[in-house]
Scaffold this active site. Sequence first.
Site, PDB file in Angstrom:
ATOM      1  N   GLY A  82       0.821  -1.210   0.000  1.00 20.59           N
ATOM      2  CA  GLY A  82       0.000   0.000   0.000  1.00 20.59           C
ATOM      3  C   GLY A  82       0.855   1.260   0.000  1.00 20.59           C
ATOM      4  O   GLY A  82       2.020   1.229  -0.384  1.00 20.59           O
ATOM      5  N   HIS A 119       4.086   2.224  -8.161  1.00 17.73           N
ATOM      6  CA  HIS A 119       3.155   1.093  -8.119  1.00 17.73           C
ATOM      7  C   HIS A 119       2.233   1.113  -9.351  1.00 17.73           C
ATOM      8  O   HIS A 119       1.924   0.063  -9.913  1.00 17.73           O
ATOM      9  CB  HIS A 119       2.273   1.157  -6.864  1.00 17.73           C
ATOM     10  CG  HIS A 119       3.020   0.994  -5.579  1.00 17.73           C
ATOM     11  ND1 HIS A 119       3.219   2.032  -4.694  1.00 17.73           N
ATOM     12  CD2 HIS A 119       3.605  -0.093  -5.029  1.00 17.73           C
ATOM     13  CE1 HIS A 119       3.879   1.581  -3.644  1.00 17.73           C
ATOM     14  NE2 HIS A 119       4.140   0.310  -3.812  1.00 17.73           N
ATOM     15  N   GLN A 165      15.232  -8.082  -3.775  1.00 17.14           N
ATOM     16  CA  GLN A 165      13.938  -8.757  -3.595  1.00 17.14           C
ATOM     17  C   GLN A 165      13.514  -9.448  -4.898  1.00 17.14           C
ATOM     18  O   GLN A 165      13.133 -10.619  -4.907  1.00 17.14           O
ATOM     19  CB  GLN A 165      12.903  -7.724  -3.165  1.00 17.14           C
ATOM     20  CG  GLN A 165      11.466  -8.187  -3.234  1.00 17.14           C
ATOM     21  CD  GLN A 165      10.503  -7.176  -2.639  1.00 17.14           C
ATOM     22  OE1 GLN A 165      10.430  -7.016  -1.443  1.00 17.14           O
ATOM     23  NE2 GLN A 165       9.728  -6.489  -3.481  1.00 17.14           N
ATOM     24  N   SER A 216       9.277   5.969  -3.607  1.00 18.94           N
ATOM     25  CA  SER A 216       9.181   4.973  -2.538  1.00 18.94           C
ATOM     26  C   SER A 216       8.126   5.454  -1.547  1.00 18.94           C
ATOM     27  O   SER A 216       8.004   6.665  -1.307  1.00 18.94           O
ATOM     28  CB  SER A 216      10.532   4.858  -1.821  1.00 18.94           C
ATOM     29  OG  SER A 216      10.356   4.219  -0.571  1.00 18.94           O
ATOM     30  N   SER A 217       7.412   4.480  -0.971  1.00 18.90           N
ATOM     31  CA  SER A 217       6.406   4.861   0.033  1.00 18.90           C
ATOM     32  C   SER A 217       7.075   5.559   1.211  1.00 18.90           C
ATOM     33  O   SER A 217       6.446   6.347   1.913  1.00 18.90           O
ATOM     34  CB  SER A 217       5.662   3.619   0.523  1.00 18.90           C
ATOM     35  OG  SER A 217       5.086   2.951  -0.568  1.00 18.90           O
ATOM     36  N   ARG A 218       8.360   5.250   1.440  1.00 23.26           N
ATOM     37  CA  ARG A 218       9.052   5.845   2.595  1.00 23.26           C
ATOM     38  C   ARG A 218       9.522   7.273   2.326  1.00 23.26           C
ATOM     39  O   ARG A 218       9.938   7.952   3.266  1.00 23.26           O
ATOM     40  CB  ARG A 218      10.239   4.968   3.009  1.00 23.26           C
ATOM     41  CG  ARG A 218       9.819   3.652   3.644  1.00 23.26           C
ATOM     42  CD  ARG A 218      11.001   2.882   4.204  1.00 23.26           C
ATOM     43  NE  ARG A 218      10.600   1.740   5.002  1.00 23.26           N
ATOM     44  CZ  ARG A 218      10.521   0.483   4.571  1.00 23.26           C
ATOM     45  NH1 ARG A 218      10.809   0.194   3.316  1.00 23.26           N
ATOM     46  NH2 ARG A 218      10.149  -0.487   5.388  1.00 23.26           N
TER      47      ARG A 218
HETATM   48  O1  PAF Z   1       7.970  -4.684  -2.156  1.00 26.21           O
HETATM   49  C1  PAF Z   1       7.043  -4.742  -1.312  1.00 26.21           C
HETATM   50  O2  PAF Z   1       6.199  -3.845  -1.214  1.00 26.21           O
HETATM   51  C2  PAF Z   1       6.955  -5.943  -0.393  1.00 26.21           C
HETATM   52  O3  PAF Z   1       8.220  -6.396  -0.025  1.00 26.21           O
HETATM   53  C3  PAF Z   1       6.107  -7.083  -0.968  1.00 26.21           C
HETATM   54  C4  PAF Z   1       6.722  -7.655  -2.236  1.00 26.21           C
HETATM   55  C5  PAF Z   1       4.695  -6.589  -1.256  1.00 26.21           C
HETATM   56  C6  PAF Z   1       6.003  -8.227   0.055  1.00 26.21           C
HETATM   57  O4  PAF Z   1       5.404  -7.799   1.225  1.00 26.21           O
END
Ligand code: PAF
Length: 257
Positions: free
Chosen positions: A11, A17, A132, A164-166
């Site tokens: 979120g 996104h 990731q 980034s959300s942050r």
């Molecule tokens: O990248 C993210 O936002 C998170 O690490 C993910 C892939 C949704 C897993 O919680």
Amino acid sequence: MTRTAIVPTMGALHDGHLALVHRARELADRVVVSIFVNPTQFGAGEDFARYPRTLDADRVLLDGLAEVFVPTVAEVYPTDNPPPVIHAGPMGDLWDGAARPGHFDGVLTVVNRLFDLVKPDVAVFGEKDWQQLTLIRVMVTERHVPIDIIGVPTVREPSGLALSSRNRFLNPDELEKAALLPVVLRQIAESGGTSESIIRGAARLDDAGFMVDYLDVVDENTLEPTIDSANARAIIAARLGSTRLIDNMPVAPAAER
Ligand code: PAF
């Protein structure tokens, strides 16, 4: 047959996104965006409690673009039948994994669980979280999971800062300073990833008040440090005030310099 894509998110959605959602819409008839702030990928003392939660605004952004799936903790981690913990292995102990022990086990476990709940044909992730993305690719290969993993290039602010959300934690002064991070990465990437450029870049960030966690050039598949500019990425994590920022860029191969 209907082809389903999943875009797993936590979120606090932004244009980065939305780029994933648009790519997913090109690849599938049905697009599911999951929104779940996954407790198992946050360590003690990390920002789980303060991670931004903006569900109403997220729903508005996704309206007409995708189905929104907001599972509960009990749905993701049922206590009577807990999902298997997926271990990221040695590659998950490098870089962000060294700074955040257990983080990638939490990421892989929840991604695998979301795959199980949504049963997608394709899953779309941002390249900003390169480690990731790489670990998810390794997971589906090793476990023979029949889901295509698609990476989407990082979306940036006009300043070059990766979305980034942050970023919303940065105050105006930090936001201005944060633009140095992609500048340094670009210089390293354009130099072919020389060790001089890495040392110079780290010193520049240090002088500007960043606490550099790591800054290096790695093979983009194994994530091991490399001096070969083919298939290499410059990667960084650095803290500015209380906010940890990560980013990466492909290193320009010799022929393109
Ligand atoms: O990248 C993210 O936002 C998170 O690490 C993910 C892939 C949704 C897993 O919680």
